[in-house]
Design a protein around this motif. Sequence first.
Motif, PDB file in Angstrom:
ATOM      1  N   ASP A 181       0.852  -1.196   0.000  1.00 10.75           N
ATOM      2  CA  ASP A 181       0.000   0.000   0.000  1.00 10.75           C
ATOM      3  C   ASP A 181       0.883   1.240   0.000  1.00 10.75           C
ATOM      4  OD1 ASP A 181      -1.917   1.975   0.455  1.00 10.75           O
ATOM      5  OD2 ASP A 181      -3.091   0.700   1.790  1.00 10.75           O
TER       6      ASP A 181
ATOM      7  N   SER B  80      -0.359   4.269   0.485  1.00  7.76           N
ATOM      8  CA  SER B  80      -1.059   5.314   1.243  1.00  7.76           C
ATOM      9  C   SER B  80      -0.218   5.782   2.427  1.00  7.76           C
ATOM     10  CB  SER B  80      -2.395   4.784   1.757  1.00  7.76           C
ATOM     11  OG  SER B  80      -3.185   4.274   0.701  1.00  7.76           O
TER      12      SER B  80
ATOM     13  N   ILE C  48      -4.283   5.741   5.767  1.00  4.44           N
ATOM     14  CA  ILE C  48      -4.628   4.386   6.210  1.00  4.44           C
ATOM     15  C   ILE C  48      -5.516   4.440   7.449  1.00  4.44           C
ATOM     16  CG2 ILE C  48      -3.677   2.271   7.210  1.00  4.44           C
ATOM     17  CD1 ILE C  48      -1.281   2.603   5.342  1.00  4.44           C
TER      18      ILE C  48
ATOM     19  N   SER D 125      -8.424   0.137   0.501  1.00  6.48           N
ATOM     20  CA  SER D 125      -7.372   0.960  -0.073  1.00  6.48           C
ATOM     21  C   SER D 125      -7.446   0.895  -1.601  1.00  6.48           C
ATOM     22  CB  SER D 125      -6.008   0.442   0.403  1.00  6.48           C
ATOM     23  OG  SER D 125      -4.978   0.989  -0.380  1.00  6.48           O
TER      24      SER D 125
ATOM     25  N   ARG E 249      -5.495  -2.035  -2.920  1.00  7.87           N
ATOM     26  CA  ARG E 249      -5.823  -3.363  -2.376  1.00  7.87           C
ATOM     27  C   ARG E 249      -5.884  -4.443  -3.453  1.00  7.87           C
ATOM     28  NH1 ARG E 249     -10.155  -6.645   0.190  1.00  7.87           N
ATOM     29  NH2 ARG E 249      -9.557  -7.015   2.363  1.00  7.87           N
TER      30      ARG E 249
ATOM     31  N   LYS F  86       5.958   3.115   1.529  1.00  2.00           N
ATOM     32  CA  LYS F  86       5.062   1.980   1.303  1.00  2.00           C
ATOM     33  C   LYS F  86       5.032   1.095   2.548  1.00  2.00           C
ATOM     34  CE  LYS F  86       6.357   1.794  -3.611  1.00  2.00           C
ATOM     35  NZ  LYS F  86       5.146   2.436  -4.152  1.00  2.00           N
TER      36      LYS F  86
END
Length: 550
Positions: A120, A122, A127, A141, A144, A168
């Motif tokens: 991910d 984000s 998150i 997400s 995902r 990440k």
Amino acid sequence: MNESLNFIEQIIEEDIASGKHNGEVHTRFPPEPNGFLHIGHTKAICINFETAAKYGGITNLRFDDTNPTTEDTSFVEAIQRDIKWLGFDWEDRLYFASDYFGQLYEFAEKLIENGLAYVDDSTSDEIAEMKGTPNQPGKNSPFRDRSVEENLQLFRAMKNGDFPDGAKVLRAKVDMESPNMLLRDPLIYRIKHAHHHRTGDDWCIYPMYDFAHGQSDSIENITHSLCSLEFIHHRPLYNWFIEKLGIYPSRQIEFARMNVEYMITSKRKLLKLVEKGLVSGWDDARMPTIAGMRRKGYPAAALRTFCDKAGVAKRENLIEIELLESCVRDELNKISDRVHVVIDPLKVIITNYPEGKVEMIEAINNPEDEGSETRMIPFSREIWIEREDFREAPNKKYYRMGPGRNVRLKNGYILHCEDYKKNEETGEIEEIYCTYYENSKSGEDVSGVKAKGTLHFVSAEQAVKCELRLLDYLFTDPTPDGHDDKDFLDFYNEDSIKVVDAYMEPALAKAKEGQYFQFIRNAYFTLDPDSTEDKKIFNRTVALKSSWKK
């Protein structure tokens, strides 16, 4: 079922009876090396080691060292020292989660290959927002649904150091709508370009605690993972990892943590005390750490007894500190030498005792111990007694020294108070003048003279100065971290340590660390590590009697 068993033992006996784990019991104590162990850890140590021993099992010591920025080898060494001092031995079973970094990485890749983990991009804030609230489901997400191939490529690039910290993370693909927030696609790896105390710079990604902990238990074939109650909501996640990876099924069982009045068991808050200089370090004798309690003079046997008496519960409770102090007092009563120390000295001159004469009086070290040795203490014409042991006009219930009264010296003679001198300016008593009954030294009053009170003393000429650290609770409130509207530091006790000089009998000049003493009619004390050959420093451990008010 045996009602005397606690609930953990009941579970274990059921497992043994059913043949689970081939009837074996294998536990572990898994501290994070990011601080010193505290009173709460004492309970966890006792439960893990003693439960395994009861059923002929074994216990591992494993350091869950997954966060290189907070961990240090000095903490590893301190933790091992504390556990051994408590009386437990892991023998050759010393492990580290970092021993398993390679295997944990392979576990992570397996989850990715099975479509159960994804990389991910984000931010941490994004998150957190995606996870929703306990009353509101989370949102998936946007990363995902990355392909297995892309996730593997990105995860390997993370491992190779191709991305900066925070760029990440690897998340498990569980259930973003689960009522258990910990199952909403938890993080299992993050990037940290930090030097690890054992693996050095070999890794720049590190597993999250929740990923490393359960799997490390499984790798070690731990049959019963005994941990405190705050991990109960983590158990479904541990079980999810075990199921999806198809690994050894360790069983987690939670017990109530050790909460004791006037103590805190948050490493973060203990660290704050250290960093702010409110204590001298993790082993400050006022701290609820094992090292601090050892320095204060708490015997290991007393802590083990306390844990046993506190019991193993399923629900959180607050244990009265008097129970702990009672266990300490009971143990110290058995093992402490009784010694003479005068804290607030008042001089007594025995006018009919020969000037220059020094007499050695025999004293038993510990009357509670049948095999106790004796020592010799000096007696002379001038002695020190406690200032509170004299009154100009004592009432009938006061049995200590006063004009015209008899009083016995501990291990020594009976004195008769003849007169006293006061400072003309301050009105303070400066000297007491007494006579002694020459044939009254034995335990019986062979002279026929009666004395109701008994005082401790030190010979003025032979007495040695020492420093006493009179310790009190570190906090003024029994639940310092239990107030939503106040910070725990609001209850910091500014008067938790008072340093005074005192006079001790000369034998104490040879006192060693690890010895325990009862300063007669005062309190229990132990030698502090700050002591030198020329200056002895003693910490007050606990009062002789409880001052607890129900």
